[in-house]
Every structure is written in C-alpha cells, then in structure tokens.
Motif scaffolding. Structure first.
Motif, PDB file in Angstrom:
ATOM      1  N   TYR A 138       0.854  -1.186   0.000  1.00  0.00           N
ATOM      2  CA  TYR A 138       0.000   0.000   0.000  1.00  0.00           C
ATOM      3  C   TYR A 138       0.892   1.239   0.000  1.00  0.00           C
ATOM      4  O   TYR A 138       1.874   1.299   0.740  1.00  0.00           O
ATOM      5  N   ALA A 197      -7.674  -0.503  -3.933  1.00  0.00           N
ATOM      6  CA  ALA A 197      -7.496   0.934  -3.707  1.00  0.00           C
ATOM      7  C   ALA A 197      -8.826   1.619  -3.439  1.00  0.00           C
ATOM      8  O   ALA A 197      -8.939   2.466  -2.543  1.00  0.00           O
ATOM      9  N   GLU A 201     -10.019   3.571   0.384  1.00  0.00           N
ATOM     10  CA  GLU A 201     -10.007   5.040   0.386  1.00  0.00           C
ATOM     11  C   GLU A 201     -11.035   5.689   1.308  1.00  0.00           C
ATOM     12  O   GLU A 201     -10.691   6.635   2.042  1.00  0.00           O
TER      13      GLU A 201
END
Length: 219
Positions: A138, A197, A201
């Motif tokens: 990440y 992703a 978020e």
C-alpha cells in the motif's frame, strides 16, 4: 511621510489578516501551539492507517467481453460482493505502516485473500482461475501542512495506490481456454489492485484526513 506610514500600516495589517485567516482555515485551532491538545502521536497515526486498511473487502465486478471472437464472462458470482452485486470479493490485510511525516508519504506491506475467479468462455467451456499467495504494498500520499511548532496536519489524501507484488495462479481449465487465460491474468491483477485501492479510500479519508500529528521530534 504620513502617507508612507499609513500605506505600510495598511499593507502590514492586510498581510497579517491573510495569514491569520489561513491559519484558522488550516487547522481551526491555535497554530502557534507546540502541539494541539487533540493531536495524534506518530505511532497513533500509523496505527490509524493500518486499521483503516486491514480487514476491508474489495470487489472485482462481473465482467463480460469478447476476446479473439470468444464471448466470455468473468466473476459471475451472484451476490458475491453484497446483496444484488455480482463479482469476486477480496479481503485485504495490512501490516504496520511507516513513512515520512514531513513529506506525507506512507507505505506498508500486506496480503489479500485467495481469489477463485469463475470463467465462462462460451463454447470453449467454463473453469476457475485460482489466484493465491497474494502479497501487496500500500502506498499513501498526503498533502501535509505545518501545524504548530512541532507538528503536521493532513490537509488531503491523494488516491491510494495498491501494488500486487506477488501471487501464484492455477486453474482447472481445458487447453482451449489456455491462451485466453494468459491474457486475462494480467487484467485480473490490475482489477484486483484497483478494487483494493477503492475499498480502502473511504475509511482512510474519514479517519486520517484533517488530523494533526505532533510532536514529530519523538516516535
């Protein structure tokens, strides 16, 4: 002489007002304190990053298309990503984050659950592509502002980046689907990265944006 003094005074007052407004807009507290009372420590912020990512579930949505004249459907799993949402779910794990607080760059290694991807290739048949031993990284990039004397403030977060760094694949497909699989595996990796992703978020924004971290002089 009086005119110069007045102009200087007006300019100085205007600059001070602009600076003061900027400070208030930035952190909504006294930016001249060494540390704001509600600031997180560096270790607390890093744990917020990990907790915001670990255990989240992404979704590779059902996909259909045509490859070399062959109609195909992938991840046709009814309710696989929740009620009424067809796709392949992937669970994420994250280890401890580290990074540069001044620059706002943070990263951590992680992993993802095994993926069983159903493939329907029309007259060529159906089979399952298994993606296992998934490792990933990440990468997070924040817009940081100076906060107080010894702190920073997370003003914004760029779109998170997830990079799958390793995986193993196997399948029970017949030889006729082999050429198609060689093409699809790369697509599946990109789809999984994008899914991961997107999954991390929202909570990252809610838990780590507009937060003060102080002091930076200690771990």
């Amino acid at each position: 002489m009086l005119r110069r003094v007045c102009l200087a005074s007006i300019a100085s007052t205007g600059l001070f007002a602009a600076f003061a407004a900027s400070a208030v807009d930035l952190v909504h507290h006294d930016g001249f304190e060494t540390c704001w009372s509600a600031a997180l420590s560096k270790s607390q912020f890093l744990e917020e990053l990990r907790a915001s990512v670990d255990g989240k579930t992404g979704c590779i949505p059902q996909q259909s298309g045509n490859e070399s004249g062959i109609d195909y459907t992938i991840c046709e799993v009814a309710n696989g990503c929740g009620a009424g949402i067809s796709g392949c779910a992937v669970a994420l794990q994250a280890s401890a984050f580290s990074g540069d607080f001044a620059a706002g760059s943070f990263s951590a290694p992680g992993s993802a659950s095994n993926l069983a991807v159903p493939i329907n290739a029309g007259f060529l048949g159906s089979c399952t592509l298994d993606i296992t031993a998934i490792t990933l990284t990440y990468a997070l990039d924040y817009l940081m502002r100076v906060d107080g004397v010894d702190g920073v403030y997370t003003d914004d977060l760029q779109a998170p980046f997830v990079d799958i760094t390793g995986q193993s694949t196997s399948n029970n497909c017949n030889a006729l689907i082999g050429a198609f699989l060689a093409t699809y595996i790369a697509q599946a990796i990109v789809a999984a990265e994008s899914s991961a992703a997107s999954a991390i978020e929202p909570e990252l924004r809610s838990r780590t944006v507009e937060r003060s971290i102080c002091p930076l002089s200690t771990p």
